[in-house]
Design an enzyme around this catalytic site. Structure first.
Site, PDB file in Angstrom:
ATOM      1  CE  LYS A   1      23.654  61.188  96.337  1.00  0.00           C
ATOM      2  NZ  LYS A   1      23.230  61.244  94.924  1.00  0.00           N
TER       3      LYS A   1
ATOM      4  CB  SER B   1      22.750  64.987  94.020  1.00  0.00           C
ATOM      5  OG  SER B   1      22.610  63.610  93.702  1.00  0.00           O
TER       6      SER B   1
ATOM      7  CB  SER C   1      23.324  62.550  90.890  1.00  0.00           C
ATOM      8  OG  SER C   1      22.402  63.599  90.937  1.00  0.00           O
TER       9      SER C   1
END
Lengths: 494, 487
Positions: free
Chosen positions: B80, B155, B179
């Site tokens: 990420k 997210s 997330s």
């Protein structure tokens, strides 16, 4: 001392000055407060930084044990209560020298609470509100040759700081200066900080206002926080200026604390004036909240007791004791107590010595001279205290003269050898043996017939000359008292 | 096909010499390049690392030279874009960090690199991890491989899209309030949010520091166990990291099989608040089927009352925003990233930089955070939320003293359409209605793929355990994978 005796009167206005101080002290720890960067003053800008103290994305602080211990020691020295649980908070504000956009500080659970510092030889006590830990910010640089740019040096970022907050207990500029001097003495003595105001390792802000007495009525003028006082002289000058200014303002406008609140003014060293920086309306809202990156700290009582034993006797008490116990002067006692190590060295050297005052003299002149020349601390001095004691005792017992002692000292300080060893190796011990001294006297008289005649003709200076020859002949080793006696006896025909 | 294999299968192939690391990484790179040419690409990566194949070749050489003692040598992982990898760009999908290069690696990355893993690229995300749909990204949204008109969740949407779309075998995400689990649920993956403290946060860009944790997305519980074991352990650079040992996960890293948990006698609590009357029928059906399966395997599943859970989203959005407002104060244009041009004064520079650099959702949360911390409102919001969080911790601990797991749907709906909630922040926030409590209570929580909607959209079920009981969650998920997950 009653409060009323501290009141002053000017042009019919009876008033008292009320001062409280916030003293920031940088700690002499090896590393910064929350990272492993070296903690040292100055250096090439931005050479002592890392992701943590630069506040880079993702970096996290880790609290330095030395910061916590320094804070506890300070609290103990000030008679504070050391918290059993303490925590850090974030103080949020924006400035280019603050790379995270917040300062790690302490808000509602400071490490130390309460306490007092005695000033004026113990005649007055200034209450301590709290001592808390925080980190220093960087420094903005505005260079003349780059008018359109500003720079930031982050070397100072993350330097461990203690903020010591006093009660509003001081009643004059002199008391405020005495308070800050007292803090400095303790911090230096305990080797927590070097408290160098020029380098900013001790910084002081003061809150000041006046209490106006009009008969039975009491008014308070608006509190002003004064910043940017960079010397003791500045503290005194700023408070004197501010007192006069508030008095004049009271006379013309009768503004009260309730009506106006608190404002911040900066001291200008050149003009000697304070200048308005911020009114109450413009005050920042720091939005404190607990620092989630650091765990609350539980302070074990064993640690506190261990550190308490390291604090020991405090400078004010030690000063009085040294004066009483060793017959030292105010000045000598004060200087020896400038650091714990220095006074410790003195006391070790003095214990069992025949003349502690002479020991003090040697430390304050010869030893300090060597330390200054080499830029070292007493803890790195080559000669242990018992060597100095031995040296001073050697003079007292007539083994060497004071003059030769200085040569012996120089070698001691250079090599760390025992004075007795140096005296023996170099054959420096005094000649006190009468037979030997007599032989020297005879040989001097034989070689200086003219001086002998002069002396007998009543010219006293000839004796001094002959005595000088005796010392020269003996290479300085003749015991001067015994030699003088023998010389006079011989010249006077006895 | 390589891109459909789990990490553990790839690992076996490497060990048996049937595959090379270069083949594996090339396969994922080719899949990424092919996808990028599509009309509606997944948008899973914001950067695929050019040198990943070269790194794989180097790993193959090491293996041939008999230097294969790193347990995950040559296996790729997607990362990420809020986890620092030294020398790589890092943006958190924000204009604010355009041009920023990570000067150091996060602890988790350091450990995975030491274990031999190869970072494939940086994955898309909601800006600074704030969002539930991956639409608040300066790169544009990531898409759900099951239906490209839908969100992969957020997210960590890019990480989920990459794994579900065959562009990576496993990925690192991060969680502050769901997330990782929400995207896992939306994309049909296993997603683990470890206990607060299990994985170091050093080098994870902070959002809500008391809630943040790096999480894992993968195709099997075993894959998560392997990566988790390689990354876990106390980190002296993170005071909030824990010195906990995970022997079962470590054994999987050392080559053992992840044991399946026998459900007989397993006590599971289902909070009534998380299975409300109005729960979407398809989510409800999948969840009920999972409960029936668990009971059929001997588990005691009990519906309990835990009303404090209804406060979790509210207190989450207060506390996370408060911490975010402070954590994001450092992005000011002074030292790195974006700096607005043509500002006359320092404060104008701050204002313009932050207005240009941050997207709307990030600005909204900074404003909320500053508001709840400001004097006059602190007691009513931040302080009260902290008190309720403490109460929630106690209440949840009480339930977990009697039950080993708390079971619930991961999300109230399957993946929703892109654009459907992006203008309605409250509706978006409610995507996290079942996930935030685990972050608030510091607990490990795992989303597993429990079934599909009639339209073929994945639906997840969430297991939450006692603090540091990650291995229990993984073993229970493994039981499901072996016995029911395939069906």
């Amino acid at each position: 001392m009653s409060a009323s005796s501290l009141n002053r009167t000017l042009d019919g206005i009876e008033y008292e000055i009320v001062v409280g101080c916030e003293v920031h002290v940088q700690l002499l720890t090896k590393t910064k407060a929350f990272c492993a960067c070296e903690n040292r003053f100055g250096g090439i800008p931005n050479s002592r930084v890392c992701p943590v103290c630069l506040g880079l994305p993702g970096a996290l602080p880790v609290v330095s044990a030395a910061l916590v211990e320094g804070a506890i020691i300070t609290g103990l020295a000030l008679g504070s209560r050391v918290a059993e649980i303490t925590k850090f908070d974030r103080k949020n504000y924006v400035y280019p020298d603050l790379p995270k956009g917040y300062q790690i500080s302490q808000y509602d659970l400071p490490i130390c609470v309460g306490g007092a510092l005695e000033i004026a030889e113990g005649a007055r006590a200034v209450g301590i509100t709290r001592v808390h830990m925080e980190e220093d910010a960087g420094k903005s640089l505005h260079l003349e040759e780059a008018a359109n740019a500003s720079y930031v040096d982050f070397n100072r970022c993350g330097t461990p700081l203690l903020e010591i907050v006093s009660e509003p207990d001081m009643r004059s500029p002199e008391e405020a200066v005495a308070f800050v001097e007292g803090i400095r003495e303790i911090m230096r003595y305990l080797e927590i900080s070097d408290c160098n105001m020029e380098e900013g390792s001790l910084r002081c802000d003061a809150n000041v206002n006046l209490r106006i007495h009009e008969g039975e009525k009491l008014f308070a003028t608006p509190i002003v926080e004064i910043k940017n006082m960079n010397s003791f002289r500045a503290i005194r000058a700023a408070l004197e200026f501010e007192t006069d200014r508030q008095l004049a303002e009271w006379r013309s406008e009768r503004l009260t604390l309730e009506a106006v609140g608190k404002s911040t003014r900066g001291f200008n060293d050149e003009t000697g004036e304070t200048v308005l920086q911020r009114t109450k309306e413009a005050a920042s809202d720091y939005r404190y909240f607990p620092e989630p990156d650091l765990r609350p700290i539980e302070i074990g009582r064993e640690l506190v007791e261990k550190l308490r034993s390291r604090v020991g006797e405090l400078p004010a008490a030690k000063r009085e004791r040294l004066k009483a116990q060793y017959g030292l002067s105010d000045f000598d006692a004060q200087t020896l107590v400038s650091s714990k190590a220095m006074s410790g060295y003195f006391e070790e050297a003095a214990s069992g010595s025949r003349d502690p005052k002479k020991i003090a003299n040697w430390i304050l002149t010869e030893v300090r001279g060597v330390l200054n020349d080499r830029g070292i601390e007493i803890t790195s001095f080559a000669s242990p205290p018992e060597h100095l004691r031995e040296l001073v005792d050697s003079i007292e017992s007539g083994i060497i003269s004071g003059k030769i002692a200085k040569d012996v000292f120089a070698e001691m300080a250079a090599s760390g050898k025992r004075p007795s060893e140096i005296i023996r190796e170099r054959g420096l011990s005094q000649i006190a043996d009468e037979g030997e001294l007599r032989r020297v006297v005879e040989s001097v008289i034989a070689a200086n017939e003219k001086s002998v005649t002069d002396y007998r003709a009543g010219r006293d200076h000839a004796l001094k000359y002959l005595m000088g020859q005796v010392m020269k002949e003996s290479r300085g080793r003749a015991n001067p008292i015994a030699a003088a006696r023998l010389l006079e006896e011989r010249l006077n025909g006895r | 096909m390589i891109t459909e294999l789990s990490l553990s299968e790839l690992r076996g192939g490497l060990r048996r010499g049937e595959l090379t690391s270069a083949e594996i990484v090339s396969a994922f790179r080719d899949a990424y390049l092919a996808d990028a040419k599509k009309e509606e690409p997944l948008g899973a990566y914001v950067e695929f690392f050019d040198d990943s194949v070269a790194l794989a070749e180097r790993a193959d050489e090491a293996r041939r030279a008999g230097e294969a003692d790193a347990p995950l040598l040559g296996l790729p992982i997607a990362v990420k874009d809020n986890i620092l990898v030294k020398g790589r760009a890092l943006t958190c999908a924000s204009r604010m960090l355009r041009g920023f290069t990570a000067p150091y690696s996060s602890t988790v990355i350091d450990r995975l690199l030491a274990a031999g893993m190869i970072p494939l690229g940086r994955t898309n995300m909601d800006e600074f991890a704030m969002g539930s749909s991956c639409e608040y990204s300066c790169y544009g949204p990531a898409r759900n491989p099951a239906d490209r008109t839908r969100t992969p969740g957020g997210s960590s949407g890019g990480s989920a899209a990459a794994v579900a779309g065959g562009l990576a075998p496993v990925a690192l995400g991060s969680e502050t309030g769901g997330s990782v689990r929400l995207p896992a649920s939306f994309c049909g993956l296993y997603g683990l949010k470890p206990s607060y403290g299990s994985l170091s946060r050093y080098g994870l860009v902070a959002f809500g520091s008391s809630l943040d944790q790096i999480g894992l997305l993968g195709r099997s519980p075993e894959d998560l166990a392997v990566v988790f074991a390689a990354a876990a352990g106390r980190d002296p650079r993170d005071e909030t990291s824990a010195a906990t040992d995970f022997p079962a996960a470590r054994a999987v890293l050392d080559g053992a099989e992840l044991p399946a948990r026998d459900f007989r006698g397993l006590k599971i609590a289902v909070p009534r608040e998380f299975v409300p009357e109005g729960l979407e029928a398809e989510v409800s059906a999948v969840f009920d089927r999972f409960v029936r399966w668990a009971r059929s395997r001997g588990a005691f599943v009990e519906i309990i009352d835990l009303p404090i859970l209804e406060a979790s989203v509210a207190i989450y959005y207060i506390l996370a925003a408060a911490e975010a407002s402070s954590n994001l104060a450092r992005y000011d244009g002074v030292r790195y990233g974006l700096r607005a041009k043509e500002a006359g004064t320092l404060f104008e520079m701050y204002e313009r930089t932050r207005s240009e650099g941050f997207g709307e959702e990030v600005r909204r949360r900074i404003l909320i955070g500053n508001f709840v911390l400001s004097s006059g409102y602190y007691d009513a919001y931040y302080k009260k939320a902290q008190a309720v969080r403490a109460l929630l911790l106690r209440e949840v601990a009480r339930v977990l003293a009697e039950h080993e797991l708390i079971l619930s749907p991961t999300a109230p709906t399957p993946a929703f359409k892109l654009g459907s909630k992006v203008r309605d922040p409250l509706a978006m926030y409610l995507s996290d209605v079942y996930t935030t409590f685990a972050n608030l209570a510091l607990l490990p929580s795992l989303s597993l793929p429990a079934g599909l909607s009639r339209e073929g959209l994945p639906i997840g079920v969430q297991l939450t355990g006692r603090r540091f009981a990650e291995e229990t969650l993984l073993s229970c998920a493994e039981t499901w994978r072996r016995e029911g997950g395939g069906g």
